[in-house]
Write a protein that holds these residues in place. Structure first.
Motif, PDB file in Angstrom:
ATOM      1  N   ALA A   1      32.072   5.700  40.170  1.00 30.69           N
ATOM      2  CA  ALA A   1      33.226   6.798  40.361  1.00 30.69           C
ATOM      3  C   ALA A   1      34.633   5.993  40.899  1.00 30.69           C
ATOM      4  CB  ALA A   1      32.616   7.545  41.843  1.00 30.69           C
TER       5      ALA A   1
ATOM      6  N   ASP B   1      32.114  11.308  32.903  1.00 24.00           N
ATOM      7  CA  ASP B   1      32.514  12.611  33.289  1.00 24.00           C
ATOM      8  C   ASP B   1      33.916  12.736  33.483  1.00 24.00           C
ATOM      9  OD1 ASP B   1      32.822  15.010  34.596  1.00 24.00           O
ATOM     10  OD2 ASP B   1      30.751  15.273  35.107  1.00 24.00           O
TER      11      ASP B   1
ATOM     12  N   SER C   1      38.544   6.641  42.228  1.00 23.85           N
ATOM     13  CA  SER C   1      39.367   7.515  43.248  1.00 23.85           C
ATOM     14  C   SER C   1      40.942   6.924  43.163  1.00 23.85           C
ATOM     15  CB  SER C   1      38.649   7.518  44.289  1.00 23.85           C
ATOM     16  OG  SER C   1      38.639   6.348  45.141  1.00 23.85           O
TER      17      SER C   1
ATOM     18  N   ASN D   1      35.844  14.798  34.705  1.00 27.52           N
ATOM     19  CA  ASN D   1      35.928  15.824  35.786  1.00 27.52           C
ATOM     20  C   ASN D   1      35.916  15.161  36.892  1.00 27.52           C
ATOM     21  OD1 ASN D   1      36.954  17.977  33.985  1.00 27.52           O
ATOM     22  ND2 ASN D   1      35.157  18.828  33.830  1.00 27.52           N
ATOM     23  N   LYS D   2      34.904  14.351  37.057  1.00 23.41           N
ATOM     24  CA  LYS D   2      34.489  13.536  38.053  1.00 23.41           C
ATOM     25  C   LYS D   2      35.021  12.250  38.234  1.00 23.41           C
ATOM     26  CE  LYS D   2      30.011  15.960  38.725  1.00 23.41           C
ATOM     27  NZ  LYS D   2      28.550  15.906  38.618  1.00 23.41           N
ATOM     28  N   ASN D   3      35.648  11.777  37.210  1.00 25.74           N
ATOM     29  CA  ASN D   3      36.163  10.384  37.135  1.00 25.74           C
ATOM     30  C   ASN D   3      35.135   9.219  37.395  1.00 25.74           C
ATOM     31  OD1 ASN D   3      39.076  11.113  37.005  1.00 25.74           O
ATOM     32  ND2 ASN D   3      38.932  11.721  38.800  1.00 25.74           N
ATOM     33  N   THR D   4      34.102   9.777  36.653  1.00 26.71           N
ATOM     34  CA  THR D   4      32.721   8.864  36.983  1.00 26.71           C
ATOM     35  C   THR D   4      32.281   8.201  35.289  1.00 26.71           C
ATOM     36  OG1 THR D   4      32.036   9.832  38.917  1.00 26.71           O
ATOM     37  CG2 THR D   4      30.360   8.592  37.691  1.00 26.71           C
TER      38      THR D   4
ATOM     39  N   SER E   1      26.273   4.064  38.003  1.00 23.51           N
ATOM     40  CA  SER E   1      27.355   4.988  37.772  1.00 23.51           C
ATOM     41  C   SER E   1      28.533   4.457  38.615  1.00 23.51           C
ATOM     42  CB  SER E   1      27.078   6.079  39.017  1.00 23.51           C
ATOM     43  OG  SER E   1      25.925   7.094  38.531  1.00 23.51           O
TER      44      SER E   1
ATOM     45  N   THR F   1      43.743   7.893  39.618  1.00 20.34           N
ATOM     46  CA  THR F   1      42.833   8.000  38.496  1.00 20.34           C
ATOM     47  C   THR F   1      43.439   8.529  37.061  1.00 20.34           C
ATOM     48  OG1 THR F   1      42.076  10.263  38.917  1.00 20.34           O
ATOM     49  CG2 THR F   1      40.580   8.598  39.764  1.00 20.34           C
TER      50      THR F   1
END
Length: 123
Positions: free
Chosen positions: A23, A73, A25, A75-78, A21, A28
């Motif tokens: 992520a 994803d 931050s 929405n999760k910036n992942t 994964s 973004t």
């Protein structure tokens, strides 16, 4: 600025699977593409896969096509890298990267890089 944090690396047996994964931050909203690269000691960083963040268009290196799948994803910036049928030669450090412009996703010319996560495949 964009910060990238990878996770999910570790030890797995040959033939097994692992999901990495990454992520993002910070700024973004500026990310166009996120990619995964890998690098063995003394070897140039190698492209693995990439995906455009908005439209989720994937890109794969020929060497991993069919074994590796990238997804995101929004929405999760992942971004995720699902790796299956792992081989001993997949034992390297994997890096997540983010690009803020539409450039060749296979090029290592990304704007931001994570610290890397080690994947070790054992026999």
């Amino acid at each position: 600025q964009v910060q990238l944090v990878e996770s999910g690396g570790g030890l797995v047996q040959a033939g097994g699977s692992l999901r990495l994964s990454c992520a993002a931050s910070g700024r973004t909203f500026s990310i166009y593409t996120m990619g995964w690269f890998r690098q063995a000691p003394g070897v140039e960083r190698e492209f693995v896969a990439a995906i455009t963040l908005n439209s989720a268009v994937p890109f794969y290196a020929d060497s991993v096509k069919g074994r590796v799948f990238i997804s995101r994803d929004k929405n999760k910036n992942t971004v995720y890298l699902q790796m299956n049928s792992l081989k001993l030669e997949d034992t390297v450090v994997y890096y997540c990267a983010a690009s803020t412009i539409n450039r060749d996703p296979r090029s290592s010319d990304y704007d931001y890089w994570g610290q890397g996560t080690q994947v070790t495949v054992s026999s």
